[in-house]
Write a protein that holds these residues in place. Structure first.
Motif, PDB file in Angstrom:
ATOM      1  N   SER A 199      -3.304  -2.014 -10.190  1.00  0.00           N
ATOM      2  CA  SER A 199      -3.377  -2.767  -8.730  1.00  0.00           C
ATOM      3  C   SER A 199      -2.688  -1.941  -7.586  1.00  0.00           C
ATOM      4  O   SER A 199      -2.881  -2.366  -6.414  1.00  0.00           O
ATOM      5  CB  SER A 199      -2.532  -4.118  -8.897  1.00  0.00           C
ATOM      6  OG  SER A 199      -1.337  -4.011  -8.981  1.00  0.00           O
ATOM      7  N   ARG A 200      -2.122  -0.760  -7.908  1.00  0.00           N
ATOM      8  CA  ARG A 200      -1.368   0.113  -7.087  1.00  0.00           C
ATOM      9  C   ARG A 200      -2.132   1.468  -6.977  1.00  0.00           C
ATOM     10  O   ARG A 200      -2.681   1.805  -8.076  1.00  0.00           O
ATOM     11  CB  ARG A 200       0.183   0.298  -7.406  1.00  0.00           C
ATOM     12  CG  ARG A 200       1.055  -0.963  -7.131  1.00  0.00           C
ATOM     13  CD  ARG A 200       2.238  -0.890  -8.219  1.00  0.00           C
ATOM     14  NE  ARG A 200       3.082   0.194  -7.823  1.00  0.00           N
ATOM     15  CZ  ARG A 200       3.941   0.627  -8.702  1.00  0.00           C
ATOM     16  NH1 ARG A 200       4.332  -0.005  -9.518  1.00  0.00           N
ATOM     17  NH2 ARG A 200       4.666   1.716  -8.414  1.00  0.00           N
ATOM     18  N   ASP A 201      -1.926   2.144  -6.059  1.00  0.00           N
ATOM     19  CA  ASP A 201      -2.548   3.526  -5.762  1.00  0.00           C
ATOM     20  C   ASP A 201      -2.030   4.388  -7.026  1.00  0.00           C
ATOM     21  O   ASP A 201      -0.836   4.344  -7.345  1.00  0.00           O
ATOM     22  CB  ASP A 201      -2.414   3.925  -4.558  1.00  0.00           C
ATOM     23  CG  ASP A 201      -3.011   3.421  -3.434  1.00  0.00           C
ATOM     24  OD1 ASP A 201      -4.532   3.152  -3.373  1.00  0.00           O
ATOM     25  OD2 ASP A 201      -2.499   2.853  -2.510  1.00  0.00           O
ATOM     26  N   ILE A 202      -3.085   5.248  -7.476  1.00  0.00           N
ATOM     27  CA  ILE A 202      -2.769   6.263  -8.420  1.00  0.00           C
ATOM     28  C   ILE A 202      -3.229   7.439  -7.910  1.00  0.00           C
ATOM     29  O   ILE A 202      -4.242   7.799  -7.766  1.00  0.00           O
ATOM     30  CB  ILE A 202      -3.489   5.830  -9.824  1.00  0.00           C
ATOM     31  CG1 ILE A 202      -2.981   4.423 -10.320  1.00  0.00           C
ATOM     32  CG2 ILE A 202      -3.322   7.133 -10.838  1.00  0.00           C
ATOM     33  CD1 ILE A 202      -3.979   4.015 -11.684  1.00  0.00           C
ATOM     34  N   ILE A 203      -2.182   8.647  -7.631  1.00  0.00           N
ATOM     35  CA  ILE A 203      -2.629   9.873  -7.432  1.00  0.00           C
ATOM     36  C   ILE A 203      -2.443  10.949  -8.504  1.00  0.00           C
ATOM     37  O   ILE A 203      -1.125  10.834  -9.265  1.00  0.00           O
ATOM     38  CB  ILE A 203      -1.398  10.294  -6.258  1.00  0.00           C
ATOM     39  CG1 ILE A 203      -1.451   9.270  -5.347  1.00  0.00           C
ATOM     40  CG2 ILE A 203      -1.623  11.753  -5.950  1.00  0.00           C
ATOM     41  CD1 ILE A 203      -0.092   9.506  -4.276  1.00  0.00           C
ATOM     42  N   VAL A 204      -3.422  11.524  -9.047  1.00  0.00           N
ATOM     43  CA  VAL A 204      -3.366  12.670 -10.032  1.00  0.00           C
ATOM     44  C   VAL A 204      -2.849  13.942  -9.400  1.00  0.00           C
ATOM     45  O   VAL A 204      -3.428  14.290  -8.486  1.00  0.00           O
ATOM     46  CB  VAL A 204      -4.956  12.888 -10.682  1.00  0.00           C
ATOM     47  CG1 VAL A 204      -4.900  13.891 -11.407  1.00  0.00           C
ATOM     48  CG2 VAL A 204      -5.215  11.428 -11.464  1.00  0.00           C
ATOM     49  N   PRO A 230       6.660   3.106   1.268  1.00  0.00           N
ATOM     50  CA  PRO A 230       6.547   1.570   1.058  1.00  0.00           C
ATOM     51  C   PRO A 230       5.525   0.895   0.260  1.00  0.00           C
ATOM     52  O   PRO A 230       5.490   0.020  -0.373  1.00  0.00           O
ATOM     53  CB  PRO A 230       6.223   1.242   2.460  1.00  0.00           C
ATOM     54  CG  PRO A 230       6.991   2.234   3.231  1.00  0.00           C
ATOM     55  CD  PRO A 230       6.720   3.391   2.382  1.00  0.00           C
ATOM     56  N   SER A 231       4.161   1.632  -0.102  1.00  0.00           N
ATOM     57  CA  SER A 231       3.142   1.244  -0.509  1.00  0.00           C
ATOM     58  C   SER A 231       3.309   1.401  -2.214  1.00  0.00           C
ATOM     59  O   SER A 231       2.498   0.564  -2.821  1.00  0.00           O
ATOM     60  CB  SER A 231       1.714   1.847  -0.175  1.00  0.00           C
ATOM     61  OG  SER A 231       1.853   3.274  -0.200  1.00  0.00           O
ATOM     62  N   ARG A 232       4.509   1.946  -2.585  1.00  0.00           N
ATOM     63  CA  ARG A 232       4.694   2.203  -3.938  1.00  0.00           C
ATOM     64  C   ARG A 232       3.530   2.913  -4.720  1.00  0.00           C
ATOM     65  O   ARG A 232       3.046   2.304  -5.798  1.00  0.00           O
ATOM     66  CB  ARG A 232       5.111   0.848  -4.550  1.00  0.00           C
ATOM     67  CG  ARG A 232       6.373   0.268  -4.065  1.00  0.00           C
ATOM     68  CD  ARG A 232       6.728  -1.460  -4.491  1.00  0.00           C
ATOM     69  NE  ARG A 232       7.017  -1.150  -5.906  1.00  0.00           N
ATOM     70  CZ  ARG A 232       6.434  -1.949  -7.129  1.00  0.00           C
ATOM     71  NH1 ARG A 232       5.189  -2.530  -6.452  1.00  0.00           N
ATOM     72  NH2 ARG A 232       6.587  -1.940  -8.118  1.00  0.00           N
ATOM     73  N   PRO A 233       2.999   3.900  -4.151  1.00  0.00           N
ATOM     74  CA  PRO A 233       2.040   4.725  -5.150  1.00  0.00           C
ATOM     75  C   PRO A 233       2.606   5.246  -6.308  1.00  0.00           C
ATOM     76  O   PRO A 233       3.810   5.407  -6.483  1.00  0.00           O
ATOM     77  CB  PRO A 233       1.552   5.690  -4.122  1.00  0.00           C
ATOM     78  CG  PRO A 233       2.702   6.127  -3.335  1.00  0.00           C
ATOM     79  CD  PRO A 233       3.456   4.509  -3.155  1.00  0.00           C
ATOM     80  N   GLN A 234       1.783   5.566  -7.486  1.00  0.00           N
ATOM     81  CA  GLN A 234       2.217   5.910  -8.574  1.00  0.00           C
ATOM     82  C   GLN A 234       1.724   7.386  -8.684  1.00  0.00           C
ATOM     83  O   GLN A 234       0.579   7.738  -8.233  1.00  0.00           O
ATOM     84  CB  GLN A 234       1.619   5.179  -9.706  1.00  0.00           C
ATOM     85  CG  GLN A 234       1.920   3.687  -9.469  1.00  0.00           C
ATOM     86  CD  GLN A 234       1.153   2.810 -10.498  1.00  0.00           C
ATOM     87  OE1 GLN A 234       1.506   2.156 -11.554  1.00  0.00           O
ATOM     88  NE2 GLN A 234      -0.132   2.529  -9.705  1.00  0.00           N
ATOM     89  N   LEU A 235       2.116   8.468  -9.220  1.00  0.00           N
ATOM     90  CA  LEU A 235       1.745   9.657  -9.571  1.00  0.00           C
ATOM     91  C   LEU A 235       1.754   9.846 -11.202  1.00  0.00           C
ATOM     92  O   LEU A 235       2.887   9.503 -11.800  1.00  0.00           O
ATOM     93  CB  LEU A 235       2.529  10.882  -8.841  1.00  0.00           C
ATOM     94  CG  LEU A 235       2.690  10.907  -7.436  1.00  0.00           C
ATOM     95  CD1 LEU A 235       3.659   9.988  -6.794  1.00  0.00           C
ATOM     96  CD2 LEU A 235       3.136  12.154  -6.709  1.00  0.00           C
ATOM     97  N   GLY A 331       1.006  10.420   2.518  1.00  0.00           N
ATOM     98  CA  GLY A 331       1.163   8.994   3.385  1.00  0.00           C
ATOM     99  C   GLY A 331       0.089   8.417   3.999  1.00  0.00           C
ATOM    100  O   GLY A 331      -0.312   7.484   4.062  1.00  0.00           O
ATOM    101  N   GLU A 332      -0.484   9.460   4.800  1.00  0.00           N
ATOM    102  CA  GLU A 332      -1.799   9.084   5.659  1.00  0.00           C
ATOM    103  C   GLU A 332      -2.957   8.793   4.974  1.00  0.00           C
ATOM    104  O   GLU A 332      -3.675   7.708   5.280  1.00  0.00           O
ATOM    105  CB  GLU A 332      -2.189  10.375   6.693  1.00  0.00           C
ATOM    106  CG  GLU A 332      -3.243  10.116   7.559  1.00  0.00           C
ATOM    107  CD  GLU A 332      -3.658  11.246   8.209  1.00  0.00           C
ATOM    108  OE1 GLU A 332      -4.183  11.203   9.300  1.00  0.00           O
ATOM    109  OE2 GLU A 332      -3.779  12.608   7.799  1.00  0.00           O
ATOM    110  N   LEU A 333      -3.191   9.263   3.820  1.00  0.00           N
ATOM    111  CA  LEU A 333      -4.220   8.704   2.915  1.00  0.00           C
ATOM    112  C   LEU A 333      -3.910   7.107   2.255  1.00  0.00           C
ATOM    113  O   LEU A 333      -4.861   6.567   2.078  1.00  0.00           O
ATOM    114  CB  LEU A 333      -4.390   9.901   1.862  1.00  0.00           C
ATOM    115  CG  LEU A 333      -5.313  11.071   2.257  1.00  0.00           C
ATOM    116  CD1 LEU A 333      -5.456  12.035   0.907  1.00  0.00           C
ATOM    117  CD2 LEU A 333      -6.734  10.855   2.963  1.00  0.00           C
ATOM    118  N   LEU A 334      -2.742   6.921   2.034  1.00  0.00           N
ATOM    119  CA  LEU A 334      -2.313   5.698   1.667  1.00  0.00           C
ATOM    120  C   LEU A 334      -2.318   4.743   2.831  1.00  0.00           C
ATOM    121  O   LEU A 334      -2.412   3.520   2.135  1.00  0.00           O
ATOM    122  CB  LEU A 334      -1.008   5.992   1.038  1.00  0.00           C
ATOM    123  CG  LEU A 334      -0.941   6.726  -0.287  1.00  0.00           C
ATOM    124  CD1 LEU A 334       0.796   7.233  -0.680  1.00  0.00           C
ATOM    125  CD2 LEU A 334      -1.652   6.146  -1.395  1.00  0.00           C
TER     126      LEU A 334
END
Length: 389
Positions: A199-204, A230-235, A331-334
């Motif tokens: 449910s959260r953004d994932i960055i490869v 703040p959006s709590r993305p995951q890498l 951050g901009e893309l998110l």
């Protein structure tokens, strides 16, 4: 007509696999021989199995801590026997590997024409990327038939006084491989993917290039900063085993929430990961071409890229190795939906999935008197407006 395809690393195996299959589809007009150097042994074997390719010759050159000199000399020596036995009319090599350059030199010594797949990529610095930039320049000088992936690559070759009749724009075969693989329904996600929240953004992430070794700590700190947004993305990062990468990654990121460090992954797992991610943060070459095929923006952690068509088309953004710049771009893309959509919807300038078909068709036209195929036409219409190498 007898054609030998020569390769031996993970990237060029992926990019040559569609060519091998297209050559074999052209039988009996074309007799195909496959020779691998095994410059990357384990990764090569996995890919050969995945793409259902059984080599006719295996130089098996890989040794622990192998040097560029070792690779070059062993390929050069091994290719002598292969060329004597296979007697090809043409050999095909790919891109910028040391295997390709040494194999092309071996063919030149026997006056066998060389076809260079992915010809014409350039940066402005012969030491960056190292040794790939010089490898591709040397291979150009040894090549008879230049298969340029884009119009810009063709322009580079023309500036170096390559005969225009020997250059053909094909698109990039990596797109052929990626498109066909991404459609498979049996692709496994890498081990560790289950630790991510869908449910959260994932960055490869991929980061390993020699020119970034000195900046690896700062890049890792940037990844930690991104995970703290703040959006709590995951890498998720398949960490390269290099001593210049792995220890630093685990020291800085091993306990960072939202960062998943995993072992290197195979091609199928990488395609599945890109297919399921939000965007890609990389310093590699192939992902700059592959990820946009699936509408995934790519932030390139290099100061310069030999793939400026993607920057011009809007599928890539150069962010270098500066910590603040990497974090700001991510951050901009998110957070900026319009910025994300601009990159995600930009047309991929690197191919349409028919590059291998064009290469084989052009060779048949030149050497067997068949009909020449139409060249690939990408979305970038004025390559001369891009920076010259």
């Amino acid at each position: 007509m007898r054609i030998a395809a020569v390769f031996g690393t993970r990237p060029d195996t992926i990019k040559m696999a569609p060519v091998v299959h297209a050559l074999r589809f052209a039988a009996p007009d074309i007799h195909t021989t496959v020779c691998v150097s095994a410059q990357h042994r384990a990764m090569l074997d996995d890919l050969l199995q995945f793409f259902a390719i059984v080599p006719d010759y295996d130089l098996d050159i890989m040794t622990p801590d192998q040097s560029l000199t070792h690779i070059s000399t062993r390929v050069l020596e091994g290719m002598g026997a292969v060329l004597a036995a296979a007697k090809p009319d043409v050999i095909l090599v790919h891109g910028d590997t040391t295997t390709s350059t040494a194999a092309a030199l071996a063919a030149f010594y026997r006056k066998i024409p060389v076809g260079h797949v992915e010809a014409g990529l350039r940066t402005s610095d012969r030491y960056s990327p190292f040794p790939e930039e010089m490898n591709r320049r040397l291979t150009t000088a040894l090549t008879t038939y230049q298969f340029a992936p884009t119009e810009l690559a063709r322009e580079h070759l023309l500036r170096e006084n390559v005969n225009a009749n020997d250059i053909f724009v094909t698109g990039n075969t990596v797109i052929d491989a990626f498109m066909s693989t991404s459609k498979r329904d049996d692709l496994p996600h890498p081990k560790g993917w289950e630790r991510l929240d869908p449910s959260r953004d994932i960055i490869v992430v991929t980061a390993h290039r020699r020119e970034n070794h000195a900046y690896m700590a700062e890049m890792c700190k940037a990844f930690a900063d991104i995970a703290a947004l703040p959006s709590r993305p995951q890498l998720i990062w398949p960490v390269h085993p290099s001593p210049h990468v792995r220890p630093i990654a685990h020291r800085i990121l091993g306990d960072v929430e939202g960062v998943v460090l995993i072992e290197p992954i195979d091609y199928a797992e990488m395609v599945a990961a890109v297919r399921s991610c939000t965007f890609v943060l990389t310093d590699s070459g192939g992902l700059q071409e592959e990820a946009p095929t699936l509408g995934k923006p790519v932030l390139v952690m290099r100061e310069e890229t030999e793939r400026p068509e993607g920057v011009a088309a809007g599928t890539l953004e150069l962010v270098g190795h500066d910590r603040a710049k990497i974090v700001a771009a991510a951050g901009e893309l998110l957070t900026d939906g319009l910025a994300y959509e601009r990159m995600a919807r930009a047309s991929n300038p690197y191919g349409d999935g028919r590059a291998a078909e064009r290469i084989v068709g052009w060779l048949a036209g030149r050497l067997l008197g068949g009909r020449y195929p139409e060249a690939f036409r990408g979305p970038v219409s004025s390559p001369s407006s891009m920076p010259a190498p």
